[in-house]
Design a protein around this motif. Structure first.
Motif, PDB file in Angstrom:
ATOM      1  N   ILE A 165       1.191  -1.164  -0.506  1.00 49.46           N
ATOM      2  CA  ILE A 165       0.501   0.101   0.355  1.00 49.46           C
ATOM      3  C   ILE A 165       0.688   1.292   0.088  1.00 49.46           C
ATOM      4  N   TYR A 205      -0.965  -4.421   3.578  1.00 49.59           N
ATOM      5  CA  TYR A 205      -2.343  -3.656   3.647  1.00 49.59           C
ATOM      6  C   TYR A 205      -2.710  -3.784   4.927  1.00 49.59           C
ATOM      7  N   GLU A 245      -5.943  -1.240   7.688  1.00 49.36           N
ATOM      8  CA  GLU A 245      -6.647  -1.777   7.801  1.00 49.36           C
ATOM      9  C   GLU A 245      -7.069  -1.291   9.281  1.00 49.36           C
ATOM     10  N   SER A 291      -6.894   2.606  10.128  1.00 48.12           N
ATOM     11  CA  SER A 291      -8.021   3.132   9.106  1.00 48.12           C
ATOM     12  C   SER A 291      -8.240   4.700   9.411  1.00 48.12           C
ATOM     13  N   LYS A 343      -5.337   6.829   4.812  1.00 48.09           N
ATOM     14  CA  LYS A 343      -5.916   6.147   3.721  1.00 48.09           C
ATOM     15  C   LYS A 343      -5.173   5.801   2.855  1.00 48.09           C
ATOM     16  N   SER A 386      -5.220   5.305  -3.850  1.00 44.90           N
ATOM     17  CA  SER A 386      -5.357   4.481  -5.546  1.00 44.90           C
ATOM     18  C   SER A 386      -3.925   4.672  -6.406  1.00 44.90           C
ATOM     19  N   LYS A 411      -9.336   1.411  -5.954  1.00 40.17           N
ATOM     20  CA  LYS A 411      -8.077   1.212  -4.621  1.00 40.17           C
ATOM     21  C   LYS A 411      -7.577  -0.040  -3.190  1.00 40.17           C
ATOM     22  N   GLU A 432      -7.920  -2.135  -1.088  1.00 44.73           N
ATOM     23  CA  GLU A 432      -9.311  -3.408  -0.463  1.00 44.73           C
ATOM     24  C   GLU A 432      -8.821  -4.377  -0.699  1.00 44.73           C
ATOM     25  N   PHE A 433      -9.539  -4.807   0.144  1.00 42.02           N
ATOM     26  CA  PHE A 433     -10.027  -6.509   0.736  1.00 42.02           C
ATOM     27  C   PHE A 433      -9.730  -7.064  -0.649  1.00 42.02           C
ATOM     28  N   THR A 471      -9.914  -6.140  -3.808  1.00 44.77           N
ATOM     29  CA  THR A 471      -9.075  -5.939  -5.418  1.00 44.77           C
ATOM     30  C   THR A 471      -7.589  -6.242  -5.066  1.00 44.77           C
ATOM     31  N   TYR A 516      -5.763  -4.715  -7.575  1.00 49.01           N
ATOM     32  CA  TYR A 516      -5.172  -3.903  -7.222  1.00 49.01           C
ATOM     33  C   TYR A 516      -3.518  -4.573  -7.954  1.00 49.01           C
ATOM     34  N   SER A 532      -0.554  -6.047  -5.782  1.00 47.19           N
ATOM     35  CA  SER A 532      -1.045  -7.374  -4.944  1.00 47.19           C
ATOM     36  C   SER A 532      -0.077  -8.293  -4.864  1.00 47.19           C
TER      37      SER A 532
END
Length: 222
Positions: free
Chosen positions: A44, A174, A178, A181, A185, A188, A193, A195-196, A198, A204, A207
């Protein structure tokens, strides 16, 4: 470590094992190892909750963080100081990124998934280094002029830095996004974005799979 009851049976890894590491295992008396994919993680880029929203491309990130970038047909030390200089649509904010050191698997994955791919999207670099192998060597190094700061392996420290400096970005796994949060933030990347859903789907762009490596010589014996 060599095989035997006094040595580890398995090891966690945040990227796939390299051929050179397999060779090193064998040189140290470890026989065959088996990798088991146990899940996915996202690397991230994040910033303070009240910071201006970012949507970065891999090309943007590469140009902001690379040790050298193209100029007038040659590679020169990175001269970009703001994100707006990198891409006019980005905020006029100073480049300041905290991230992992070269010894980190997160750093390895970030270089492979972002720096190398972002580098390949810069036409001038492709002209200078048409061979992928040469391009990877030229594009994998991160800048050392204070715009990218190695914050060690302590992701909690990076989160703390982001709360104290609302213009800075941080690079970490990530789970830290989480868990924090309420104060930070995610940024993108390529309009996706972090997120879990994606990350697990692979949509993402940063990943990565996670592994456990088992020593075959210990199976059924330990």
């Amino acid at each position: 470590a060599k095989e035997g009851v006094d040595s580890p049976d398995m090891a966690n890894a945040s990227r796939a094992i390299k051929d050179s590491e397999k060779t090193l295992c064998q040189q140290n008396g470890v026989g065959v190892v088996t990798g088991v994919k146990i899940g996915y993680d996202g690397i991230i880029l994040a910033h303070a909750l009240k910071a201006t929203d970012f949507n970065l491309s891999r090309r943007d990130i590469f140009l902001a963080l690379a040790r050298q970038v193209p100029k007038d047909g040659k590679m020169v030390n990175n001269f970009y100081t703001t994100w707006k200089q990198v891409n006019p649509v980005l905020p006029d904010v100073a480049i300041q990124v905290y991230g992992p050191p070269p010894t980190s698997g997160t750093r390895d994955a970030f270089v492979e998934l972002i720096m190398e791919k972002g580098c390949a999207e810069v036409a001038d670099i492709v002209k200078l280094f048409p061979k992928e192998e040469d391009r990877k060597k030229a594009c994998g190094a991160l800048r050392e002029d204070g715009k990218f700061v190695e914050a060690g392996e302590n992701d909690n420290l990076i989160v703390q830095k982001l709360t104290n400096n609302t213009t800075a970005l941080g690079i970490f796994g990530y789970s830290y996004l989480e868990e924090n949060s309420q104060i930070i933030k995610g940024v993108s990347v390529e309009d996706i974005k972090p997120e879990f859903a994606t990350i697990v789907s692979g949509k993402y762009p940063i990943s990565r799979p996670l592994y456990v490596y088992l020593k075959n010589g210990h199976i059924g014996k330990v």
